[in-house]
Design an enzyme around this catalytic site. Structure first.
Site, PDB file in Angstrom:
ATOM      1  N   PRO A  26       1.141  -0.795   0.007  1.00 20.77           N
ATOM      2  CA  PRO A  26      -0.299   0.073   0.058  1.00 20.77           C
ATOM      3  C   PRO A  26       1.023   1.382   0.063  1.00 20.77           C
ATOM      4  O   PRO A  26       1.948   1.513   0.909  1.00 20.77           O
ATOM      5  CB  PRO A  26      -0.643  -0.065   1.245  1.00 20.77           C
ATOM      6  CG  PRO A  26      -0.152  -0.934   2.095  1.00 20.77           C
ATOM      7  CD  PRO A  26       1.032  -2.002   1.119  1.00 20.77           C
ATOM      8  N   GLN A  77      -5.649  -1.366   2.560  1.00 22.09           N
ATOM      9  CA  GLN A  77      -4.841  -0.996   3.483  1.00 22.09           C
ATOM     10  C   GLN A  77      -5.736  -0.348   4.748  1.00 22.09           C
ATOM     11  O   GLN A  77      -5.812   1.253   4.019  1.00 22.09           O
ATOM     12  CB  GLN A  77      -3.816  -1.183   3.908  1.00 22.09           C
ATOM     13  CG  GLN A  77      -2.891  -0.242   4.907  1.00 22.09           C
ATOM     14  CD  GLN A  77      -3.034   0.931   5.035  1.00 22.09           C
ATOM     15  OE1 GLN A  77      -3.298   2.153   4.116  1.00 22.09           O
ATOM     16  NE2 GLN A  77      -2.935   1.615   6.463  1.00 22.09           N
ATOM     17  N   THR A 105      -2.502  -1.015   9.379  1.00 24.20           N
ATOM     18  CA  THR A 105      -1.182  -0.756   9.619  1.00 24.20           C
ATOM     19  C   THR A 105      -1.217   0.279  11.468  1.00 24.20           C
ATOM     20  O   THR A 105      -2.487   0.701  11.625  1.00 24.20           O
ATOM     21  CB  THR A 105      -1.129   0.552   9.006  1.00 24.20           C
ATOM     22  OG1 THR A 105      -0.981   0.541   7.669  1.00 24.20           O
ATOM     23  CG2 THR A 105       0.321   1.455   9.034  1.00 24.20           C
ATOM     24  N   SER A 214       7.836  -4.697   9.118  1.00 21.20           N
ATOM     25  CA  SER A 214       7.244  -3.571   8.247  1.00 21.20           C
ATOM     26  C   SER A 214       7.971  -2.067   9.258  1.00 21.20           C
ATOM     27  O   SER A 214       7.646  -2.201  10.453  1.00 21.20           O
ATOM     28  CB  SER A 214       6.823  -3.410   7.478  1.00 21.20           C
ATOM     29  OG  SER A 214       6.558  -2.217   7.155  1.00 21.20           O
ATOM     30  N   HIS A 216       7.702   0.702   7.392  1.00 24.20           N
ATOM     31  CA  HIS A 216       7.092   1.381   6.674  1.00 24.20           C
ATOM     32  C   HIS A 216       8.568   2.139   5.537  1.00 24.20           C
ATOM     33  O   HIS A 216       8.287   3.342   5.588  1.00 24.20           O
ATOM     34  CB  HIS A 216       6.507   2.728   7.682  1.00 24.20           C
ATOM     35  CG  HIS A 216       5.233   3.071   6.990  1.00 24.20           C
ATOM     36  ND1 HIS A 216       4.301   2.419   7.914  1.00 24.20           N
ATOM     37  CD2 HIS A 216       5.084   4.371   6.564  1.00 24.20           C
ATOM     38  CE1 HIS A 216       3.316   3.636   6.875  1.00 24.20           C
ATOM     39  NE2 HIS A 216       3.483   4.087   6.132  1.00 24.20           N
ATOM     40  N   ARG A 219      10.607   5.116   6.272  1.00 30.45           N
ATOM     41  CA  ARG A 219       9.527   6.514   6.236  1.00 30.45           C
ATOM     42  C   ARG A 219       9.167   6.691   7.547  1.00 30.45           C
ATOM     43  O   ARG A 219       8.222   8.371   8.113  1.00 30.45           O
ATOM     44  CB  ARG A 219       8.575   6.934   5.511  1.00 30.45           C
ATOM     45  CG  ARG A 219       9.474   6.760   4.091  1.00 30.45           C
ATOM     46  CD  ARG A 219       7.680   7.024   2.786  1.00 30.45           C
ATOM     47  NE  ARG A 219       7.139   8.288   3.456  1.00 30.45           N
ATOM     48  CZ  ARG A 219       7.327   9.667   2.789  1.00 30.45           C
ATOM     49  NH1 ARG A 219       8.384   9.939   2.264  1.00 30.45           N
ATOM     50  NH2 ARG A 219       5.590  10.393   3.254  1.00 30.45           N
ATOM     51  N   ASP A 247       8.029  -6.458   4.679  1.00 25.06           N
ATOM     52  CA  ASP A 247       7.978  -5.659   3.542  1.00 25.06           C
ATOM     53  C   ASP A 247       8.924  -4.246   4.258  1.00 25.06           C
ATOM     54  O   ASP A 247       9.700  -4.845   5.446  1.00 25.06           O
ATOM     55  CB  ASP A 247       6.879  -5.046   4.030  1.00 25.06           C
ATOM     56  CG  ASP A 247       6.810  -2.862   3.347  1.00 25.06           C
ATOM     57  OD1 ASP A 247       6.912  -2.883   2.571  1.00 25.06           O
ATOM     58  OD2 ASP A 247       5.757  -2.487   4.093  1.00 25.06           O
TER      59      ASP A 247
END
Length: 321
Positions: A26, A77, A105, A214, A216, A219, A247
């Site tokens: 996503p 997501q 998330t 993950s 992200h 970020r 991820d």
């Protein structure tokens, strides 16, 4: 001397067979990369049998992306809104549009500190870009009109701020609230943003059907540990009964194979396809995905792996002495 002339890329997740272990991660606000936004990339993924994960921060509506995807595999997501009525509405729309898996998330209850974005004034959500899923939601629209006595289109800056406050509320939901999502979503629910074995065990304990390891894409929390570093310990913590996806940071087919050999059941690809999409539209995105699949297939052959049931840590890590 291993016969790798016949190879298969397929994997099984949540009881469904998938053509390959690749999933389109996503990514919000895709209209900044290409005018077709999420619709164009969803169409490409459908053609190539790659599951497409639609971000809540989409620049197209849920229904528009479903139409572009046609009969393709699609997941939704969720940036979990602080308003339950709006959450229920989003989930209902996603299910009606045949999104099959819910990705929640967990690492973005508020946006990370991004000096470059601040220096450049890059705040698309506050300018009504990437807010189309919210702006098209009937419950959000109704509540906005009741509160402000105007339609969303009459004050985009105000509506943008109201939407962002809902999905980046700085108020994390507790683990026990997963039961609320389960009440309103009848498919698999996956926790995205897990970076620690104890969190992974807790996610399984409360009832998540899968985990996405993950950070992200680097970020959110500056200096956060690399996801690949944490993948083996998280897999060891949850055992074999829960699908663990990976991820963040994958750039090549060889990268994908490494994650699968470490134990990941599938991987999410982010920046590479977006780079291709930005550079050359749908053709560019398609070339990137096809290149990754070809690279993965060739890497398997050179490693002596014909299917992912044979991808073990011993293929890339020395055995302890």
């Amino acid at each position: 001397m291993v016969n790798t002339s016949k190879r298969t890329l397929d994997v099984t997740l949540f009881g469904q067979k998938y053509f390959s272990p690749l999933i389109q991660a996503p990514i919000g606000v895709q209209s900044i990369f290409n005018a077709e936004g999420e619709k164009g990339l969803a169409e490409v993924c459908s053609r190539l049998s790659i599951p497409y994960v639609l971000s809540t921060a989409g620049s197209n509506t849920i229904e528009e992306v479903a139409s572009a995807s046609n009969d393709g595999l699609r997941w939704f997501q969720l940036y979990w809104p602080s308003d339950d009525d709006i959450t229920i509405s989003l989930l209902r729309r996603a299910r009606q549009s045949k999104f099959s898996v819910l990705v929640v998330t967990l690492d973005t209850w508020s946006a990370g500190w991004r000096p470059l974005d601040l220096d450049q004034g890059y705040l698309p959500l506050l300018n009504g870009i990437g807010t189309q899923i919210g702006f098209s939601d009937p419950v959000f629209r109704q509540k906005f009109k009741q509160m402000h006595k105007k339609e969303v289109e009459q004050d985009i800056p105000l509506a943008s701020r109201e939407w962002v406050k809902l999905i980046l509320s700085d108020s994390p939901q507790p683990w026990e609230r997963l039961s609320f999502l389960k009440k309103h979503w009848d498919g698999p629910i996956v926790a995205k943003g897990i970076q620690h074995p104890e969190d992974a065990k807790k996610a399984v304990q409360v009832g998540f059907d899968g985990i996405i390891v993950s950070n992200h894409g680097g970020r959110q929390l500056d200096g956060a540990v690399g996801s690949l570093t944490m993948l083996p310990s998280i897999l060891d913590a949850v055992g074999t009964g829960t699908p663990v996806l990976f991820d963040s940071g994958l750039r090549t087919g060889a990268d994908i194979l490494k994650a699968l050999c470490l134990g990941a059941h599938a991987v999410l690809i982010g920046r590479p396809t977006i780079y291709g999409y930005a550079a050359a539209g749908k053709d560019g995105a398609e070339e990137v995905i096809m290149g990754l699949l070809a690279d993965l297939d060739r890497s398997m052959s050179m490693t002596g792996i014909t299917g992912f049931g044979e991808s073990h840590r011993s293929a890339i890590m020395p055995r302890p002495s």
